[in-house]
Write a protein that holds these residues in place. Structure first.
Motif, PDB file in Angstrom:
ATOM      1  N   THR A   1      -3.797   3.411   5.520  1.00 21.48           N
ATOM      2  CA  THR A   1      -4.513   2.395   6.156  1.00 21.48           C
ATOM      3  C   THR A   1      -4.888   3.209   7.536  1.00 21.48           C
ATOM      4  O   THR A   1      -5.945   3.362   7.841  1.00 21.48           O
ATOM      5  CB  THR A   1      -3.725   1.403   6.424  1.00 21.48           C
ATOM      6  OG1 THR A   1      -3.334   0.823   5.423  1.00 21.48           O
ATOM      7  CG2 THR A   1      -4.508   0.335   7.193  1.00 21.48           C
ATOM      8  N   THR A   2      -3.894   3.948   8.328  1.00 26.37           N
ATOM      9  CA  THR A   2      -4.637   4.474   9.388  1.00 26.37           C
ATOM     10  C   THR A   2      -5.219   5.733   9.400  1.00 26.37           C
ATOM     11  O   THR A   2      -6.176   6.020  10.112  1.00 26.37           O
ATOM     12  CB  THR A   2      -3.039   4.733  10.290  1.00 26.37           C
ATOM     13  OG1 THR A   2      -2.165   4.509   9.892  1.00 26.37           O
ATOM     14  CG2 THR A   2      -3.227   4.522  11.689  1.00 26.37           C
TER      15      THR A   2
ATOM     16  N   ARG B   1      -7.533   6.081   6.766  1.00 24.64           N
ATOM     17  CA  ARG B   1      -8.713   5.605   6.237  1.00 24.64           C
ATOM     18  C   ARG B   1      -9.614   5.089   7.697  1.00 24.64           C
ATOM     19  O   ARG B   1     -10.685   5.223   7.765  1.00 24.64           O
ATOM     20  CB  ARG B   1      -8.637   4.465   5.488  1.00 24.64           C
ATOM     21  CG  ARG B   1      -8.356   4.997   4.104  1.00 24.64           C
ATOM     22  CD  ARG B   1      -8.851   4.353   2.893  1.00 24.64           C
ATOM     23  NE  ARG B   1      -8.341   4.879   1.543  1.00 24.64           N
ATOM     24  CZ  ARG B   1      -8.529   4.364   0.661  1.00 24.64           C
ATOM     25  NH1 ARG B   1      -8.801   3.328   0.392  1.00 24.64           N
ATOM     26  NH2 ARG B   1      -8.000   5.068  -0.449  1.00 24.64           N
ATOM     27  N   MET B   2      -8.863   4.512   8.618  1.00 24.48           N
ATOM     28  CA  MET B   2      -9.568   3.804   9.644  1.00 24.48           C
ATOM     29  C   MET B   2      -9.763   4.808  10.533  1.00 24.48           C
ATOM     30  O   MET B   2     -10.844   4.908  11.343  1.00 24.48           O
ATOM     31  CB  MET B   2      -8.599   2.820  10.426  1.00 24.48           C
ATOM     32  CG  MET B   2      -8.480   1.465   9.962  1.00 24.48           C
ATOM     33  SD  MET B   2     -10.299   0.786   9.684  1.00 24.48           S
ATOM     34  CE  MET B   2     -10.740   0.584  11.317  1.00 24.48           C
TER      35      MET B   2
ATOM     36  N   TRP C   1      -8.386  -2.571   8.511  1.00 22.01           N
ATOM     37  CA  TRP C   1      -8.661  -2.009   7.339  1.00 22.01           C
ATOM     38  C   TRP C   1      -7.921  -3.072   6.088  1.00 22.01           C
ATOM     39  O   TRP C   1      -6.841  -3.696   6.208  1.00 22.01           O
ATOM     40  CB  TRP C   1      -7.841  -0.698   7.093  1.00 22.01           C
ATOM     41  CG  TRP C   1      -7.985  -0.377   5.758  1.00 22.01           C
ATOM     42  CD1 TRP C   1      -6.995  -0.319   4.872  1.00 22.01           C
ATOM     43  CD2 TRP C   1      -8.985   0.392   5.013  1.00 22.01           C
ATOM     44  NE1 TRP C   1      -7.526   0.614   3.623  1.00 22.01           N
ATOM     45  CE2 TRP C   1      -8.846   0.729   3.630  1.00 22.01           C
ATOM     46  CE3 TRP C   1     -10.487   0.594   5.455  1.00 22.01           C
ATOM     47  CZ2 TRP C   1      -9.803   1.277   3.124  1.00 22.01           C
ATOM     48  CZ3 TRP C   1     -11.328   1.260   4.723  1.00 22.01           C
ATOM     49  CH2 TRP C   1     -11.002   1.653   3.628  1.00 22.01           C
TER      50      TRP C   1
ATOM     51  N   GLU D   1      -7.103  -3.309   2.005  1.00 25.22           N
ATOM     52  CA  GLU D   1      -6.927  -2.428   0.966  1.00 25.22           C
ATOM     53  C   GLU D   1      -7.679  -2.941  -0.144  1.00 25.22           C
ATOM     54  O   GLU D   1      -8.541  -2.404  -1.016  1.00 25.22           O
ATOM     55  CB  GLU D   1      -5.721  -2.058   0.690  1.00 25.22           C
ATOM     56  CG  GLU D   1      -5.286  -1.197  -0.442  1.00 25.22           C
ATOM     57  CD  GLU D   1      -5.766   0.135  -0.143  1.00 25.22           C
ATOM     58  OE1 GLU D   1      -6.450   0.610  -0.829  1.00 25.22           O
ATOM     59  OE2 GLU D   1      -5.577   0.439   1.205  1.00 25.22           O
TER      60      GLU D   1
ATOM     61  N   GLU E   1     -19.509   2.831   8.630  1.00 25.46           N
ATOM     62  CA  GLU E   1     -18.747   1.699   9.238  1.00 25.46           C
ATOM     63  C   GLU E   1     -19.424   0.247   8.911  1.00 25.46           C
ATOM     64  O   GLU E   1     -18.787  -0.657   8.438  1.00 25.46           O
ATOM     65  CB  GLU E   1     -18.601   1.840  10.590  1.00 25.46           C
ATOM     66  CG  GLU E   1     -17.629   2.961  11.179  1.00 25.46           C
ATOM     67  CD  GLU E   1     -18.825   4.344  11.393  1.00 25.46           C
ATOM     68  OE1 GLU E   1     -19.684   4.158  11.121  1.00 25.46           O
ATOM     69  OE2 GLU E   1     -18.082   5.159  11.697  1.00 25.46           O
TER      70      GLU E   1
ATOM     71  N   TYR F   1     -18.831  -0.280   5.214  1.00 30.96           N
ATOM     72  CA  TYR F   1     -17.356  -0.821   4.965  1.00 30.96           C
ATOM     73  C   TYR F   1     -17.335  -2.217   5.341  1.00 30.96           C
ATOM     74  O   TYR F   1     -16.885  -3.106   4.589  1.00 30.96           O
ATOM     75  CB  TYR F   1     -16.250  -0.008   5.746  1.00 30.96           C
ATOM     76  CG  TYR F   1     -15.294  -0.597   5.896  1.00 30.96           C
ATOM     77  CD1 TYR F   1     -14.262  -0.767   4.824  1.00 30.96           C
ATOM     78  CD2 TYR F   1     -14.745  -1.449   6.860  1.00 30.96           C
ATOM     79  CE1 TYR F   1     -13.084  -1.494   4.818  1.00 30.96           C
ATOM     80  CE2 TYR F   1     -13.420  -1.936   7.053  1.00 30.96           C
ATOM     81  CZ  TYR F   1     -12.771  -2.162   5.997  1.00 30.96           C
ATOM     82  OH  TYR F   1     -11.454  -2.712   6.066  1.00 30.96           O
TER      83      TYR F   1
ATOM     84  N   THR G   1     -16.842  -5.137   2.516  1.00 24.02           N
ATOM     85  CA  THR G   1     -15.466  -5.866   2.609  1.00 24.02           C
ATOM     86  C   THR G   1     -15.859  -7.612   2.740  1.00 24.02           C
ATOM     87  O   THR G   1     -15.197  -8.320   2.013  1.00 24.02           O
ATOM     88  CB  THR G   1     -14.827  -5.643   3.888  1.00 24.02           C
ATOM     89  OG1 THR G   1     -14.595  -4.097   3.832  1.00 24.02           O
ATOM     90  CG2 THR G   1     -13.484  -6.191   3.962  1.00 24.02           C
TER      91      THR G   1
END
Length: 136
Positions: A4-5, A7-8, A21, A23, A53, A56, A60
């Motif tokens: 997670t970190t 990808r961020m 984030w 998943e 960004e 994303y 999402t």
């Protein structure tokens, strides 16, 4: 460092640091999706369109709110023409239009704004595919 970190960290803008984030956005509970949607809509206003960004955040939002499409599509499942999968696809187009046109400054709940767009796209689909005489 967790996935997670990592990808961020790949999202480089300062505004992206405020985005959580997620998943699997499709498995977010509807109540949680409402709260998270507000965060993502806040960031969509700040982020530049076309950036990773922005994509994303937008993707999402789409995945988190697909339950609205499922909910709306159930009303039309016994219409005869059109497979349920087709109805969901058309409803998803309505969801995307609603996300692109939603304005937080109007202080309206996103679900109240999105459902008419979704239902409208589904009705347009049935009108365009089932009537013998087409309305211009």
């Amino acid at each position: 460092m967790t996935e997670t970190t990592e990808r961020m960290d790949s999202l480089t803008s300062p505004a992206a640091e405020e985005l959580p984030w997620i998943e699997d956005a499709g498995n977010v509970a509807p109540r949680d999706a409402r709260a998270l949607s507000k965060v993502f809509f806040d960031q969509l206003q700040v982020l530049e369109e076309g950036t990773r960004e922005y994509q994303y955040a937008r993707n999402t939002l789409i995945e988190m709110n697909l339950s609205l499409v499922q909910f709306s599509a159930r009303r039309f499942r016994n219409r005869g023409s059109g497979d349920m999968e087709d109805i969901v696809q058309v409803g998803t187009i309505g969801l995307i239009k609603a996300i692109d046109r939603f304005d937080l400054s109007r202080e309206v709940e996103f679900t109240s704004f999105a459902i008419p767009y979704i239902v409208g796209e589904i009705k347009r689909f049935f009108r365009d595919t089932s009537w013998a005489v087409h309305v211009p």
